[in-house]
Enzyme design. Structure first.
Site, PDB file in Angstrom:
ATOM      1  N   HIS A 197       4.823   5.664  -1.565  1.00  0.00           N
ATOM      2  CA  HIS A 197       4.266   4.306  -1.629  1.00  0.00           C
ATOM      3  C   HIS A 197       4.710   3.549  -0.382  1.00  0.00           C
ATOM      4  O   HIS A 197       5.883   3.611  -0.014  1.00  0.00           O
ATOM      5  CB  HIS A 197       4.813   3.627  -2.892  1.00  0.00           C
ATOM      6  CG  HIS A 197       4.207   2.300  -3.199  1.00  0.00           C
ATOM      7  ND1 HIS A 197       4.488   1.166  -2.482  1.00  0.00           N
ATOM      8  CD2 HIS A 197       3.325   1.919  -4.161  1.00  0.00           C
ATOM      9  CE1 HIS A 197       3.809   0.140  -3.007  1.00  0.00           C
ATOM     10  NE2 HIS A 197       3.097   0.576  -4.022  1.00  0.00           N
ATOM     11  N   CYS A 235      -1.558   1.931  -1.100  1.00  0.00           N
ATOM     12  CA  CYS A 235      -1.497   0.661  -1.821  1.00  0.00           C
ATOM     13  C   CYS A 235      -2.125  -0.423  -0.950  1.00  0.00           C
ATOM     14  O   CYS A 235      -1.555  -0.819   0.074  1.00  0.00           O
ATOM     15  CB  CYS A 235      -0.048   0.315  -2.163  1.00  0.00           C
ATOM     16  SG  CYS A 235       0.091  -1.296  -2.967  1.00  0.00           S
ATOM     17  N   HIS A 262      -3.450   2.480  -5.206  1.00  0.00           N
ATOM     18  CA  HIS A 262      -3.219   1.217  -5.906  1.00  0.00           C
ATOM     19  C   HIS A 262      -4.215   0.225  -5.325  1.00  0.00           C
ATOM     20  O   HIS A 262      -4.128  -0.096  -4.136  1.00  0.00           O
ATOM     21  CB  HIS A 262      -1.821   0.681  -5.611  1.00  0.00           C
ATOM     22  CG  HIS A 262      -0.719   1.394  -6.319  1.00  0.00           C
ATOM     23  ND1 HIS A 262       0.601   1.054  -6.149  1.00  0.00           N
ATOM     24  CD2 HIS A 262      -0.735   2.399  -7.216  1.00  0.00           C
ATOM     25  CE1 HIS A 262       1.358   1.842  -6.911  1.00  0.00           C
ATOM     26  NE2 HIS A 262       0.570   2.667  -7.558  1.00  0.00           N
ATOM     27  N   ASP A 307      -3.868  -2.292  -9.440  1.00  0.00           N
ATOM     28  CA  ASP A 307      -2.469  -2.714  -9.321  1.00  0.00           C
ATOM     29  C   ASP A 307      -2.370  -4.137  -9.857  1.00  0.00           C
ATOM     30  O   ASP A 307      -3.315  -4.639 -10.466  1.00  0.00           O
ATOM     31  CB  ASP A 307      -2.059  -2.586  -7.850  1.00  0.00           C
ATOM     32  CG  ASP A 307      -0.571  -2.405  -7.656  1.00  0.00           C
ATOM     33  OD1 ASP A 307       0.163  -2.336  -8.645  1.00  0.00           O
ATOM     34  OD2 ASP A 307      -0.147  -2.326  -6.491  1.00  0.00           O
ATOM     35  N   HIS A 308      -1.256  -4.766  -9.637  1.00  0.00           N
ATOM     36  CA  HIS A 308      -0.937  -6.093 -10.208  1.00  0.00           C
ATOM     37  C   HIS A 308      -2.142  -6.946 -10.552  1.00  0.00           C
ATOM     38  O   HIS A 308      -3.139  -6.954  -9.842  1.00  0.00           O
ATOM     39  CB  HIS A 308      -0.121  -6.917  -9.208  1.00  0.00           C
ATOM     40  CG  HIS A 308       1.080  -6.200  -8.703  1.00  0.00           C
ATOM     41  ND1 HIS A 308       1.871  -6.698  -7.717  1.00  0.00           N
ATOM     42  CD2 HIS A 308       1.628  -5.018  -9.063  1.00  0.00           C
ATOM     43  CE1 HIS A 308       2.862  -5.866  -7.478  1.00  0.00           C
ATOM     44  NE2 HIS A 308       2.728  -4.823  -8.285  1.00  0.00           N
ATOM     45  N   TYR A 321       2.136  -7.493 -14.319  1.00  0.00           N
ATOM     46  CA  TYR A 321       1.763  -6.382 -15.205  1.00  0.00           C
ATOM     47  C   TYR A 321       1.304  -6.830 -16.593  1.00  0.00           C
ATOM     48  O   TYR A 321       1.560  -6.161 -17.588  1.00  0.00           O
ATOM     49  CB  TYR A 321       2.910  -5.374 -15.297  1.00  0.00           C
ATOM     50  CG  TYR A 321       2.947  -4.504 -14.059  1.00  0.00           C
ATOM     51  CD1 TYR A 321       2.092  -3.411 -13.937  1.00  0.00           C
ATOM     52  CD2 TYR A 321       3.773  -4.808 -12.990  1.00  0.00           C
ATOM     53  CE1 TYR A 321       2.081  -2.634 -12.795  1.00  0.00           C
ATOM     54  CE2 TYR A 321       3.776  -4.036 -11.841  1.00  0.00           C
ATOM     55  CZ  TYR A 321       2.924  -2.954 -11.760  1.00  0.00           C
ATOM     56  OH  TYR A 321       2.905  -2.181 -10.629  1.00  0.00           O
TER      57      TYR A 321
END
Ligand code: DNO
Length: 351
Positions: A197, A235, A262, A307-308, A321
């Site tokens: 990552h 990401c 991501h 992702d988030h 999350y």
């Protein structure tokens, strides 16, 4: 692509049953959370996790993360810790895990200056401002983010930061190379793809080096061990926080080594300053259509997760999350992939 969703295990307010109802999600991204970083994960814990996920009708194709112990990043007295890491790779391979996501960021994993910034629409989001971060005193303690493997007391942190004084970027690269040379052959034999990552944010913080930040560093990382097992978690939110990174170009260059993606969007608000936004292109600085098009055009067929997300509709919980905004992101991502994959030709096809 294969759509997945992150699950933090039994303590996660988002349950497997909820995840299963998100359209098109086939797998969960999770980890064993019952031991300290650096330990060998017990086969029982790995199998319990896998069985729980499977019995909810989902797969466990990706583990995020197997944390890398600080001593490995410091290159100190870490032979046994690397052996433990190799053993975890073998055990996860035997349990059918295809991809392991990990990172090589000293001390701090992803870092934000605010965990709950209110946006004009009343939603709450994660924000980063380098000026604000630089004014923090990490050694004052109590410093932790919900995604981190470790949180430290002030004294522990002070000691750790002290040990890093002798580790500059060049040393960190050496330590990463030594680690990769040990783990990648093990991953190859175990049928597991390692997916590093990138550093989030992609620049040094608190005078600690961060080295996985742009196209050149990704190329360098992949060349250290030239094997498909030495791959990337791409990401978009991490790399995309730096306007110098051309994400579609990077995807095209590294596509064959991207095993996990991501997808999230950020709005760059100034120099080294950004907020996390909802996933669609119109909400942030990243062109998600071009990012997905670059993946599809390169033949990407790996694992993806939204992702988030922000906190919306009154939800509270682990920053980044929650369920709702990530689920909206997952649906948006599914739509983008379908549109890009079918493309113009399908639209013209007679019904
Ligand atoms: C943030 C995540 C990271 C990621 C690790 C991978 O939400 O993307 O915490 O899990 O950096 O090792």
């Amino acid at each position: 692509m294969k759509l997945t969703f992150r699950w933090y295990g039994d303590s996660d307010p988002v349950t497997l049953e909820m995840i299963r109802q998100i359209p098109a999600v086939s797998g969960v991204v999770s980890a064993v959370y019952d031991g300290p970083a650096g330990a060998v994960w017990s086969n029982e814990s790995i199998l319990r996790l896998k069985e729980k996920v499977n019995s909810a009708g989902l797969e466990l194709p990706v583990v995020e993360s197997v944390p890398v112990h600080e001593k490995i990043k410091l290159g100190l007295d870490c032979d046994e810790l690397i052996d433990n890491y190799c053993e975890n790779i073998r055990r996860l391979g035997r349990a059918g895990v295809k991809v392991i996501c990990y990172n090589f960021m000293p001390v701090f994993d992803w870092l934000r200056s605010e965990l709950s910034r209110e946006l004009p629409d009343g939603s709450r989001t994660l924000a980063y401002d380098h000026g604000a971060i630089s004014r923090f005193n990490p050694a004052a303690g109590g410093f932790s983010l919900p995604g981190w493997a470790e949180s430290y007391t002030g004294d522990q942190l002070q000691e750790l930061l002290e040990s890093y004084k002798s580790v500059d970027a060049a040393r960190l690269w050496d330590n990463l190379a030594a680690f990769l040379r040990r783990i990648i052959p093990v991953a190859e034999a175990a049928g597991v793809k390692m997916a590093l990552h990138p550093d989030d944010p992609p620049w040094p913080v608190f005078n600690l080096p961060r080295i996985i930040v742009d196209q050149d560093s990704l190329a360098r990382l992949l060349s250290i061990v030239d094997s498909p097992a030495n791959g990337l978690t791409f990401c978009t939110g991490s790399l995309g926080a730096s306007p110098a990174n051309d994400l579609p170009a990077m995807i095209k260059k590294f596509a064959r080594r991207i095993h996990f993606v991501h997808l999230r969007n950020v709005l760059i608000t100034g120099h080294k300053s950004f907020i996390e936004t909802a996933h669609p292109s119109s909400c942030g600085s990243l062109d998600m259509y071009r990012i997905v098009a670059a993946l599809v055009d390169s033949g990407f067929d790996g694992y993806v997760r939204a992702d988030h997300g922000r906190m919306i509709w009154g939800e509270s919980g682990r920053p980044g999350y929650g369920l709702y905004d990530r689920a909206l992101g997952a649906a948006y991502i599914t739509g983008l992939f379908e549109a890009v994959e079918k493309g113009g030709a399908e639209r013209e096809r007679p019904l």
